[in-house]
Design a protein around this motif. Structure first.
Motif, short mmCIF file in Angstrom:
data_model
loop_
_atom_site.label_atom_id
_atom_site.label_comp_id
_atom_site.label_asym_id
_atom_site.label_seq_id
_atom_site.Cartn_x
_atom_site.Cartn_y
_atom_site.Cartn_z
N GLU A 1 0.82 -1.21 0.00
CA GLU A 1 0.00 0.00 0.00
C GLU A 1 0.86 1.27 0.00
N LEU A 2 2.11 1.15 0.42
CA LEU A 2 3.00 2.31 0.40
C LEU A 2 3.16 2.86 -1.01
N LEU A 3 3.11 1.98 -2.01
CA LEU A 3 3.33 2.41 -3.38
C LEU A 3 2.23 3.33 -3.89
N SER B 1 -0.95 8.51 3.06
CA SER B 1 -0.84 7.64 4.22
C SER B 1 0.61 7.47 4.67
N ALA B 2 1.57 7.95 3.88
CA ALA B 2 2.97 7.90 4.28
C ALA B 2 3.36 9.17 5.03
N VAL B 3 2.38 9.99 5.35
CA VAL B 3 2.56 11.19 6.14
C VAL B 3 1.50 11.17 7.24
N ILE B 4 1.93 11.36 8.48
CA ILE B 4 0.99 11.33 9.61
C ILE B 4 0.78 12.75 10.09
N ASP B 5 -0.35 13.30 9.78
CA ASP B 5 -0.66 14.68 10.16
C ASP B 5 -0.80 14.78 11.68
N ASP B 6 -0.29 15.86 12.24
CA ASP B 6 -0.35 16.01 13.70
C ASP B 6 -1.52 16.88 14.14
N LEU C 1 5.14 2.85 16.15
CA LEU C 1 3.80 2.93 15.59
C LEU C 1 3.77 3.87 14.38
N ALA C 2 4.45 5.00 14.50
CA ALA C 2 4.50 5.94 13.39
C ALA C 2 5.15 5.31 12.17
N LEU C 3 6.25 4.62 12.37
CA LEU C 3 6.93 3.96 11.26
C LEU C 3 6.05 2.89 10.64
N ARG C 4 5.37 2.14 11.45
CA ARG C 4 4.48 1.11 10.92
C ARG C 4 3.38 1.71 10.05
N ARG C 5 2.83 2.82 10.48
CA ARG C 5 1.79 3.48 9.69
C ARG C 5 2.35 4.00 8.38
N VAL C 6 3.50 4.64 8.44
CA VAL C 6 4.10 5.18 7.22
C VAL C 6 4.43 4.06 6.24
N LEU C 7 4.94 2.95 6.74
CA LEU C 7 5.36 1.84 5.89
C LEU C 7 4.23 0.88 5.53
#
Length: 588
Positions: free
Chosen positions: A353-355, A444-449, A578-584
């Protein structure tokens, strides 16, 4: 026609222009098995694109190719003067300092990036990229033409043909997990995979004349990349011809527009020499024509950059006029965005899904570039209007209008003011730092704060507004380690994620090590501040980072901020992982 045995690879790159060669170099650096094919026997044989902006130089810096590119390029200090005149020998009409070379803009450019722009025509740049890619082990196959490409759920099948095998043609099947179509404005990949485009083509037509002429006495005292010739009796769009510097000050491309309704222009040697002489204005200059070509203005953007296992990059995805110098730059930056994602997915370190984030992030950028380039072309018209040039004018009428520009009195004063305003409008093409560096990603490879993007304090197209908001390019600031200055951009990249923190944020460095071990990916970390890995000796990083000393930034391999914490959290290891898992897009 004979068929050789099939080739299997992870990524097939179609095209070996700037986007394809950059992709090949990046994937080779990341350890990905890839094959690059191009129907051409070698790299570009003519100047074509040439302006190379700071963001692209940052990509070359990441590849350790910056010094090689700069050694072959014309430096920024010889790019600055944009000149308008009726000919080189005549008195100039107007001048604009461009590409951050003027005193009003130089500091903006120096503060924004650790590197500087340069002028390197495509036929000079591509051999540098080729050598860099091959030195990293890239498999580049020239004279290898893509005939067909199709995909299924497991991969992509391409059939290629050798073009330099004499009378007997050789075909080969290449089976790849993914394909990157970087095969230019007439992309076979885009056509055969039915990529849809928005926009129009054939909006204008132009000719290039590549020539040698020693214009040192007319250019060296006002060094620049572009010299615009506006002659009375010729009101076609951008003037009588634009001289583009290829090699100071002896090699040039003379570009001129024409109306296809009136037929193609005469490109005989006699005709193009006459045109060149008219815009030089000095009959004693020796001329040598090297090549001529025709091209058209398009305004096209792919609706999606990905269909299944196939991606578009570069001119295959976005096609627009050369205004703003964004074409090759955007193409190279496409590859910088996609390469690390392909690598991590192929290595099993990220979900597929990262692609999908490649289209989410780069397609809006491409659309903005296409629109900006077209707007800049249209913004050239006010100069002709300010000069008093009108369609259908005779040369005498045009000269009379031009003479009126220098007349004393209120009418002449008004016209000179209009010309100054028309020239100032060109800053949106030639000093558009915000357009060049201000790319923002949402995916989804960016986690908005949850925080709003900072409001620009100056024109967002003309000026860079550095921010660490997730999705932004990491701001550049000089920090120091053992008496050596290093850009914050140099602390990351090279295919790795990076965590940046400050005094009191040391637990984030420990969290980075734990996350790297848990996910099987490299994650570097740096503590910036007194007593840390790097000292913020100038205090600029503290002014730009937008987080507290104990906060953290997670920076992607392409220098964009993926996630941030404003302060040290109760569980830095858990939060970072967790952040890395979401990004990846990791679900394991």
């Amino acid at each position: 026609m004979t068929m050789t045995s099939a080739v299997h690879t992870d990524v097939l790159i179609v095209g070996a222009g700037p986007a394809g060669l950059t992709m090949a170099a990046l994937l080779a650096t990341y350890g990905v098995d890839a094959v690059t094919v191009t129907k051409y026997a070698s790299t570009a044989h003519s100047p074509r694109a040439h302006i190379t902006n700071q963001r692209t130089m940052e990509v070359f810096r990441d590849l350790d190719l910056e010094d090689d590119v700069r050694a072959a390029a014309t430096p920024n200090e010889l790019m600055g003067n944009n000149v308008w005149a009726t000919s080189f020998a005549d008195e100039e009409i107007a001048r604009l300092l461009t590409w951050g070379s003027g005193p009003e803009r130089r500091m903006d450019y120096e503060l924004a990036s650790p590197t500087s722009m340069c002028n390197i025509p495509q036929h000079i740049l591509e051999p540098v990229l080729r050598e860099g890619a091959e030195a990293r082990g890239a498999d580049l196959r020239f004279s290898t033409e893509l005939i067909s490409v199709s995909q299924d759920t497991d991969g992509v099948t391409a059939v290629v043909r050798q073009r330099d095998s004499g009378t007997e043609q050789t075909k080969q099947t290449i089976r790849a997990r993914y394909v990157v179509g970087a095969d230019g404005g007439r992309s076979t990949v885009a056509e055969q995979l039915d990529f849809a485009f928005d926009g129009e083509s054939g909006l204008g037509a132009a000719a290039n004349v590549w020539l040698e002429a020693d214009l040192t006495k007319y250019a060296a005292y006002r060094p620049g990349t572009l010299y615009w010739m506006c002659q009375p009796g010729n009101d076609y769009w951008v003037g009588s011809g634009t001289w583009i510097c290829v090699k100071p000050w002896t090699e040039w491309v003379l570009l001129f527009m024409y109306d296809p309704a009136e037929g193609e222009p005469d490109l005989s040697e006699e005709a193009v020499i006459a045109r060149a002489r008219a815009t030089i204005g000095d009959p004693d200059i020796d001329l040598k024509i090297k090549a001529t070509s025709l091209w058209q203005i398009n305004h096209l953007i792919a609706q999606k950059y990905q269909i299944g296992r196939v991606f578009l990059a570069g001119d295959a995805a976005h096609r627009h006029p050369p205004a703003n110098g964004l074409g090759t730059n955007t193409s190279i930056q496409d590859s910088f965005n996609l390469a690390w994602k392909l690598a991590l997915v192929l290595q099993g370190k990220a979900g597929e899904e990262l692609l999908a984030t490649y289209t989410d992030e780069r397609q809006p950028v491409g659309r903005g570039v296409v629109d900006r380039a077209m707007q800049s072309v249209g913004d050239m018209r006010p100069i002709s209007k300010a000069l008093g040039f009108e369609p259908g004018q005779t040369a005498e009428e045009g000269q009379s209008a031009l003479d009126g520009l220098r007349a004393p009195g209120p009418v002449g004063e008004r016209r000179r003011r209009e010309l100054a305003e028309a020239v100032a409008l060109q800053n949106y093409q030639f000093n558009a730092l915000g357009v060049e560096l201000g790319q923002r990603y949402e995916s989804s490879a960016v986690i908005d704060d949850g925080s709003p993007w900072p409001k620009p304090t100056r024109d967002p197209e003309l000026y860079d507004h550095p921010t660490t908001h997730p999705g932004a390019r990491l701001p550049h600031a000089w920090v120091e380690h053992e008496r050596v200055a290093t850009s914050t951009l140099d602390l990351g990249g090279r295919g790795e994620f990076t965590v940046l923190t400050g005094i009191g944020g040391e637990p984030w460095a420990d969290a980075a090590q734990k996350a790297a071990a848990a996910l099987g990916i490299p994650v570097t970390s740096h503590v910036i501040g007194a007593g840390g890995d790097h000292a913020d000796v100038l205090g600029r990083w503290a002014a730009l980072r937008e987080i507290g000393d104990s906060g953290a930034l997670l920076v992607r391999p392409d220098h964009h901020v993926a996630w941030r914490a404003h302060h040290l959290t109760n569980d830095p290891s858990g939060d970072l992982e967790l952040a890395l898992r979401r990004v990846l897009a990791r679900t394991d």
